[in-house]
Design an enzyme around this catalytic site. Structure first.
Site, short mmCIF file in Angstrom:
data_model
loop_
_atom_site.label_atom_id
_atom_site.label_comp_id
_atom_site.label_asym_id
_atom_site.label_seq_id
_atom_site.Cartn_x
_atom_site.Cartn_y
_atom_site.Cartn_z
N THR A 60 -19.76 106.95 9.39
CA THR A 60 -19.21 108.30 9.49
C THR A 60 -19.93 108.98 10.65
OG1 THR A 60 -20.85 109.29 8.00
CG2 THR A 60 -18.84 108.40 6.98
N ALA A 116 -24.69 107.61 7.76
CA ALA A 116 -24.53 109.06 7.66
C ALA A 116 -25.40 109.67 8.76
CB ALA A 116 -24.98 109.54 6.29
N VAL A 152 -29.32 105.68 8.19
CA VAL A 152 -29.41 106.99 8.84
C VAL A 152 -28.99 106.84 10.29
CG1 VAL A 152 -30.91 108.93 9.43
CG2 VAL A 152 -31.33 107.64 7.32
N LYS A 153 -28.03 107.68 10.69
CA LYS A 153 -27.51 107.58 12.05
C LYS A 153 -28.17 108.66 12.91
CE LYS A 153 -22.84 106.64 13.74
NZ LYS A 153 -21.43 106.96 13.47
N VAL A 154 -28.79 108.23 14.01
CA VAL A 154 -29.47 109.18 14.90
C VAL A 154 -28.95 108.97 16.32
CG1 VAL A 154 -31.58 109.22 13.47
CG2 VAL A 154 -31.42 107.62 15.39
#
Ligand code: E4P
EC number: 2.2.1.2
Length: 217
Positions: A27, A56, A82-84
């Site tokens: 996402t 996310a 975790v998307k960074v």
């Protein structure tokens, strides 16, 4: 090759998941906005539906807040990645979160050098955006090839997650190039099945079944 679905629409994920086509979900803020749902609620629902990694994305731009957001996101479920973003602060957050044992997806990658930095920061996934490079007349697939070569040269374990996929040919070329994962909108994955000769052949078979009154049950 793993298939991730690039959407926050629960029904679309469930439909493909029932067919065994979903190894994970990605996402981003735009997809969350499109869903009209609360990020925590919809991400939790996706994680309950899908066993594989669910990316996310953080909303902050400074490392400290990204890390705090990441720690909140991983509380949602064990399969959160975790998307960074691919910034120095994003890489700092990547290093801290991956050292803590969490999956991290480094997103918005547009160059092989950026991918090299992400791998060194311990990224679980690197997300090169093929479509957005093609949009500005650059070669998205060449980037996937370069990252594959570099990661293989040095044995980096970061998985190449080909993103911003717009066409079935992007998926085919990613598979040929050896991307570990593709993430694509449900409609693009569903259109992989299309072939006019399949439709034509089936129409002929159906006509012959009718003409010869062939019955099995
Ligand atoms: C990947 O993780 C992104 O969510 C996505 O693939 C971006 O695709 P777009 O360029 O079509 O927005």
């Amino acid at each position: 090759m793993k298939f991730f679905v690039d959407t926050a629409e629960i029904d679309a994920i469930a439909e493909l998941n029932a067919l065994g086509m979903v190894d994970g979900v990605t996402t981003n803020p735009s997809l969350i906005k499109k869903s009209g749902r609360d990020i925590i609620e919809v991400t939790k629902e996706i994680c309950e539906l899908v066993d594989g990694p669910v990316s996310a994305e953080v909303t902050a731009t400074d490392a400290e807040t990204m890390i705090a957001e990441g720690r909140k996101l991983v509380e949602i479920a064990e399969n959160i990645a975790v998307k960074v973003p691919l910034t120095w602060d994003g890489l700092k957050a990547c290093k801290t979160l991956s050292d803590d044992g969490h999956m991290v997806n480094v997103t918005l990658c547009f160059s092989a050098n950026q991918a090299l930095l992400a791998a060194k920061a311990g990224a679980t996934f690197i997300s090169p955006f093929i479509g957005r490079l093609d949009d500005i007349n650059l070669d998205g697939m060449e980037l996937i090839e370069d990252i594959r070569t570099i990661y293989d040269n040095y044995g980096f374990e970061t998985q190449i997650l080909a993103a911003s996929i717009r066409t079935v040919n992007h998926i085919l070329d990613s598979a040929r190039t050896g991307a570990d994962v593709i993430t694509a909108p449900p409609a693009v994955i569903k259109s992989m099945i299309n072939h006019p000769l399949t439709d034509k052949g089936l129409a002929t078979f159906l006509a012959d079944i009718k003409a010869a009154d062939i019955k099995i049950l």
